[in-house]
Structures are given as structure tokens and as C-alpha cells.
Scaffold this active site. Structure first.
Site, short mmCIF file in Angstrom:
data_model
loop_
_atom_site.label_atom_id
_atom_site.label_comp_id
_atom_site.label_asym_id
_atom_site.label_seq_id
_atom_site.Cartn_x
_atom_site.Cartn_y
_atom_site.Cartn_z
N ASN A 9 0.87 -1.17 0.00
CA ASN A 9 0.00 0.00 0.00
C ASN A 9 0.91 1.22 0.00
O ASN A 9 1.52 1.54 1.01
CB ASN A 9 -0.90 -0.02 1.25
CG ASN A 9 -1.70 1.25 1.40
OD1 ASN A 9 -1.76 2.08 0.49
ND2 ASN A 9 -2.33 1.42 2.56
N LYS A 11 0.12 4.24 -0.20
CA LYS A 11 -0.49 5.43 0.42
C LYS A 11 -0.25 6.64 -0.51
O LYS A 11 -0.30 6.48 -1.72
CB LYS A 11 0.07 5.64 1.84
CG LYS A 11 -0.09 4.36 2.68
CD LYS A 11 0.17 4.54 4.14
CE LYS A 11 -0.04 3.19 4.85
NZ LYS A 11 0.11 3.29 6.31
N HIS A 96 -9.44 1.43 5.09
CA HIS A 96 -8.15 1.56 5.76
C HIS A 96 -8.30 2.50 6.96
O HIS A 96 -9.08 3.45 6.91
CB HIS A 96 -7.10 2.11 4.79
CG HIS A 96 -5.72 2.02 5.33
ND1 HIS A 96 -5.23 2.94 6.24
CD2 HIS A 96 -4.73 1.12 5.14
CE1 HIS A 96 -3.99 2.60 6.57
NE2 HIS A 96 -3.67 1.50 5.92
N GLU A 98 -6.59 4.84 8.01
CA GLU A 98 -6.35 6.26 7.71
C GLU A 98 -7.58 6.91 7.08
O GLU A 98 -7.86 8.08 7.30
CB GLU A 98 -5.10 6.40 6.83
CG GLU A 98 -3.84 6.15 7.63
CD GLU A 98 -2.70 5.51 6.86
OE1 GLU A 98 -2.69 5.55 5.61
OE2 GLU A 98 -1.78 4.95 7.52
N GLU A 165 -5.19 -4.97 10.58
CA GLU A 165 -4.18 -3.94 10.77
C GLU A 165 -4.40 -3.23 12.10
O GLU A 165 -5.19 -2.28 12.18
CB GLU A 165 -4.24 -2.91 9.63
CG GLU A 165 -3.94 -3.49 8.26
CD GLU A 165 -3.32 -2.45 7.34
OE1 GLU A 165 -2.28 -2.77 6.75
OE2 GLU A 165 -3.85 -1.34 7.21
N GLY A 171 2.90 2.11 10.80
CA GLY A 171 3.86 3.20 10.64
C GLY A 171 4.62 3.55 11.91
O GLY A 171 5.27 4.59 11.99
N SER A 204 3.75 -2.30 10.23
CA SER A 204 5.21 -2.39 10.40
C SER A 204 5.79 -3.73 9.94
O SER A 204 6.71 -4.26 10.56
CB SER A 204 5.61 -2.10 11.84
OG SER A 204 5.24 -0.78 12.19
P1 13P Z 1 3.24 0.27 7.62
O1 13P Z 1 3.70 -1.00 6.97
O2 13P Z 1 3.98 1.48 7.13
O3 13P Z 1 3.17 0.14 9.10
O4 13P Z 1 1.72 0.52 7.12
C1 13P Z 1 0.81 -0.51 7.21
C2 13P Z 1 -0.42 -0.14 6.46
O5 13P Z 1 -1.13 0.77 6.84
C3 13P Z 1 -0.71 -0.88 5.22
O6 13P Z 1 -1.99 -0.60 4.76
#
Ligand code: 13P
Length: 241
Positions: A9, A11, A96, A98, A165, A171, A204
Site C-alpha cells: 500500500n 499510500k 483503511h 487512515e 491492521e 507506521g 510495520s
Molecule cells: P506500515 O507497513 O507502514 O506500518 O503501514 C501498514 C499499512 O497501513 C498498510 O496498509
């Protein structure tokens, strides 16, 4: 048979030029990974065209990061399933954390988006997961089950991927213990009438922990943020041992 899916992803990262650069490096590094591993890149809308054109003959599948519930209409800033499939998109992330946190996504809109994705021929990747506060309060399971119960109403489980997740692991560098991720993914599976749904872990994931994560019996793949931006890191993840 549960399908193994390793998805990146991106982002809101990578211009078209950066996406092209990534693909040049990444493609050759995953040639030896078993064919049974599906590799997906969920890229920004503006990268779909160039990535789609670079993927001809490649094993990499294209994914988007969201999809609207209508085919067309006055929905400024949104993109529909038929707009995505026209660009070669097969998968779309829905719900997601976010999107839920910053853009007002609710279980109801998540459900509408999942339905539209399936109607339009996409395979949605539904994200579920708890915050740190919910976990500390012992409410992780309850939170995830509520997201599933509301989100999955009327959804065809044969054409669905779920990503667990935990928000506190996204992150942050703080990965959920592999055994704990396995436990939660097992609980998610036990709630589904179709036990063959691919369920990923995300949060992560990196080259140093991918082997342990993929060794867990319930975990069928990963949804990777930061480490999917670096070709060699994501290739190592795809080539997990
Ligand atoms: P990270 O791998 O940067 O922690 O992000 C995970 C994520 O949100 C994947 O959709």
C-alpha cells in the site's frame, strides 16, 4: 485453498516517475518467488495508468486504495469501480484506518464501498483493526467483530480479502507479536462462514519480521506500507522464507 497475497500500500507516495523507477528495480527481484504467491501493488490513482502499462506480462496485480459506492455522480474527489477496472485494477483497499480516522469513513460507508467493489468486478481488501486505547481496554476483539459485522453485510466472501491492521502498529515500527497477530486472524476467520478467505496482517511489516509473520498458520499474507516503497525491501517480503 487459501491464496497467499503480498500487497503493498503505497499510500500517498510516489509520482509517476518514481513509480516507474520502482518497477524497473522490483520486477526482476521477484522472478524466483513461487507462482502461488500473488503480488499486489495498491498505488495512488495518479500512478494507475503508468503502472498498468508497465505490468504487461508481469505477475504483479494492480490495486487501488479506495473505491466509491456509485458508478458515477456528483462526488467530487471520488473514483468508481468501473473507472478502476478500465485501468486494469483488480483489487481495492476499503476501510483503511487512515480513511476511517482522517476522512470520516464509517462501517456503513465501508459496507457500501465493499459492495460496489464486488459489483464492479474488483476484489476488495477490507481493513479492520483496533486502536491502542481499545486494545488496552480489552476491547480489541469487540472492535474488530463490530467492524466485520457491519462492514460485511451482504458481501460475497468468495471475492474478499481481509487485512488485520492494528492501528497502533501502523507506521510506528511497533509490530504486533506474530503469535498475537495469528490469534486475532484466527478469531476473524472463525467468525466467517467461508474459512478460505485470505486474511492478511498489516502494521510495520518489514524484511526483518516477514519470515516469522508468514510462518504463522492463520496468516495468509501481508499488507505493507512503508516497506513496500523500497523495491529491495518489498522484494525481500515477497521472497519470504
Ligand atoms: P506500515 O507497513 O507502514 O506500518 O503501514 C501498514 C499499512 O497501513 C498498510 O496498509
Amino acid at each position: 485453498m487459501r491464496k497467499v497475497i503480498l500487497a503493498g500500500n503505497w499510500k500517498m507516495y510516489k509520482t509517476q516517475g518514481e513509480a516507474a523507477e520502482f518497477l524497473m528495480e522490483f520486477g526482476s527481484q521477484i522472478d524466483d518467488a513461487p507462482e502461488t504467491r500473488e503480488v499486489v501493488l495498491c498505488v495512488p490513482f495518479t500512478d494507475l495508468d503508468i503502472v498498468n502499462k508497465s505490468l504487461h506480462g508481469s505477475r504483479i496485480r494492480l490495486g487501488a486504495q479506495n473505491v466509491h459506492w456509485e458508478n458515477c455522480g456528483a462526488f467530487t474527489g471520488e473514483i468508481s469501480a468501473n473507472m478502476l477496472t478500465e485501468m486494469g485494477v483488480r483489487y481495492a483497499i476499503v476501510g483503511h484506518s487512515e480513511r476511517r480516522q482522517y476522512f470520516g469513513e464509517t462501517d456503513e460507508t465501508v459496507n457500501l464501498r465493499l459492495k460496489a467493489a464486488q459489483r464492479g468486478g474488483l476484489i476488495p481488501i477490507l481493513c479492520v483493526g483496533e486502536t491502542k486505547q481499545q486494545r488496552d481496554a480489552g476491547a480489541a476483539e469487540k472492535t474488530i467483530f463490530a467492524q466485520m459485522d457491519l462492514g460485511l453485510q451482504g458481501i460475497d466472501l468468495d471475492r474478499l480479502v481481509i487485512a488485520y491492521e492494528p492501528i497502533w502498529a501502523i507506521g510506528t515500527g511497533e509490530t504486533c507479536e506474530a503469535s498475537e497477530a495469528n490469534r486475532i486472524v484466527g478469531l476473524i476467520r472463525s467468525r466467517l462462514t467461508n474459512r478460505n478467505v485470505t486474511i492478511q496482517y498489516g502494521g510495520s511489516v518489514k524484511p526483518s519480521n516477514i519470515d516469522e509473520i508468514m510462518a504463522q498458520p492463520e496468516i495468509d499474507g501481508v499488507l505493507v506500507g512503508g516497506a513496500s516503497l523500497e523495491a529491495s525491501d518489498f522484494a525481500r517480503i515477497v521472497n519470504y522464507k
